[in-house]
Design a protein around this motif. Structure first.
Motif, mmCIF file in Angstrom:
data_model
loop_
_atom_site.group_PDB
_atom_site.id
_atom_site.type_symbol
_atom_site.label_atom_id
_atom_site.label_comp_id
_atom_site.label_asym_id
_atom_site.label_seq_id
_atom_site.Cartn_x
_atom_site.Cartn_y
_atom_site.Cartn_z
ATOM 1 N N LEU A 196 -55.408 -83.362 41.977
ATOM 2 C CA LEU A 196 -56.777 -83.386 41.485
ATOM 3 C C LEU A 196 -57.523 -82.126 41.918
ATOM 4 O O LEU A 196 -58.260 -81.534 41.131
ATOM 5 C CB LEU A 196 -57.497 -84.629 41.989
ATOM 6 C CG LEU A 196 -58.799 -84.994 41.326
ATOM 7 C CD1 LEU A 196 -58.582 -85.305 39.854
ATOM 8 C CD2 LEU A 196 -59.431 -86.186 42.017
ATOM 9 N N SER A 199 -59.334 -78.666 39.453
ATOM 10 C CA SER A 199 -60.729 -78.174 39.422
ATOM 11 C C SER A 199 -60.824 -76.677 39.348
ATOM 12 O O SER A 199 -59.942 -75.947 39.529
ATOM 13 C CB SER A 199 -61.497 -78.672 40.627
ATOM 14 O OG SER A 199 -60.871 -78.301 41.824
ATOM 15 N N HIS A 215 -65.876 -83.666 44.938
ATOM 16 C CA HIS A 215 -65.438 -82.288 45.204
ATOM 17 C C HIS A 215 -65.621 -81.932 46.673
ATOM 18 O O HIS A 215 -64.750 -81.308 47.274
ATOM 19 C CB HIS A 215 -66.220 -81.288 44.336
ATOM 20 C CG HIS A 215 -65.679 -81.131 42.966
ATOM 21 N ND1 HIS A 215 -64.528 -80.440 42.680
ATOM 22 C CD2 HIS A 215 -66.141 -81.593 41.781
ATOM 23 C CE1 HIS A 215 -64.312 -80.465 41.380
ATOM 24 N NE2 HIS A 215 -65.274 -81.166 40.800
ATOM 25 N N PRO A 259 -69.550 -86.339 40.896
ATOM 26 C CA PRO A 259 -68.545 -85.263 40.940
ATOM 27 C C PRO A 259 -68.730 -84.340 42.149
ATOM 28 O O PRO A 259 -67.758 -83.914 42.754
ATOM 29 C CB PRO A 259 -68.776 -84.502 39.637
ATOM 30 C CG PRO A 259 -69.438 -85.478 38.728
ATOM 31 C CD PRO A 259 -70.243 -86.385 39.622
ATOM 32 N N TRP A 280 -60.495 -86.398 36.512
ATOM 33 C CA TRP A 280 -61.775 -86.437 37.225
ATOM 34 C C TRP A 280 -62.624 -87.610 36.744
ATOM 35 O O TRP A 280 -63.312 -88.241 37.524
ATOM 36 C CB TRP A 280 -62.525 -85.114 37.057
ATOM 37 C CG TRP A 280 -62.009 -84.075 37.988
ATOM 38 C CD1 TRP A 280 -61.143 -83.063 37.704
ATOM 39 C CD2 TRP A 280 -62.296 -83.980 39.378
ATOM 40 N NE1 TRP A 280 -60.875 -82.345 38.834
ATOM 41 C CE2 TRP A 280 -61.576 -82.876 39.873
ATOM 42 C CE3 TRP A 280 -63.083 -84.704 40.258
ATOM 43 C CZ2 TRP A 280 -61.625 -82.483 41.204
ATOM 44 C CZ3 TRP A 280 -63.135 -84.311 41.590
ATOM 45 C CH2 TRP A 280 -62.415 -83.222 42.047
#
Length: 91
Positions: free
Chosen positions: A87, A91, A22, A18, A7
């Motif tokens: 990725l 999360s 996201h 971020p 990240w």
């Protein structure tokens, strides 16, 4: 080649927050048009949006075009690459 991004690397290379990253990654699990993605951010200028959000994520390998041979097609959509999916799973 290494098929992993952190990240921190994505944030540094893209220049996005971020939350922005996201939001785009979560919305592009299925192919989306730029207009659909723009609605998430309440943007109206397609060119500026593409330059700020879409292009950096394509350049680092998070997003890809569904019709890469016609980047300006009105039918163009964007979806996650393998790296983008990895990725998202981090999360």
């Amino acid at each position: 080649t290494k098929l992993e991004l952190s990240w921190d690397q994505v944030r540094t290379k893209s220049g996005l927050s971020p939350q922005e990253i996201h939001q785009i990654i979560d919305s592009c699990t299925e192919p989306k048009s730029i207009a659909e993605i723009m609605k998430l951010f309440n943007w109206s200028n397609r060119t500026k949006f593409r330059n700020k959000y879409i292009t950096p994520l394509i350049e680092i390998g998070i997003l890809e075009m569904t019709i890469p041979e016609k980047p300006n097609s009105r039918l163009q959509k964007y979806c996650l690459t393998i790296l983008g999916k990895q990725l998202k799973n981090q999360s």
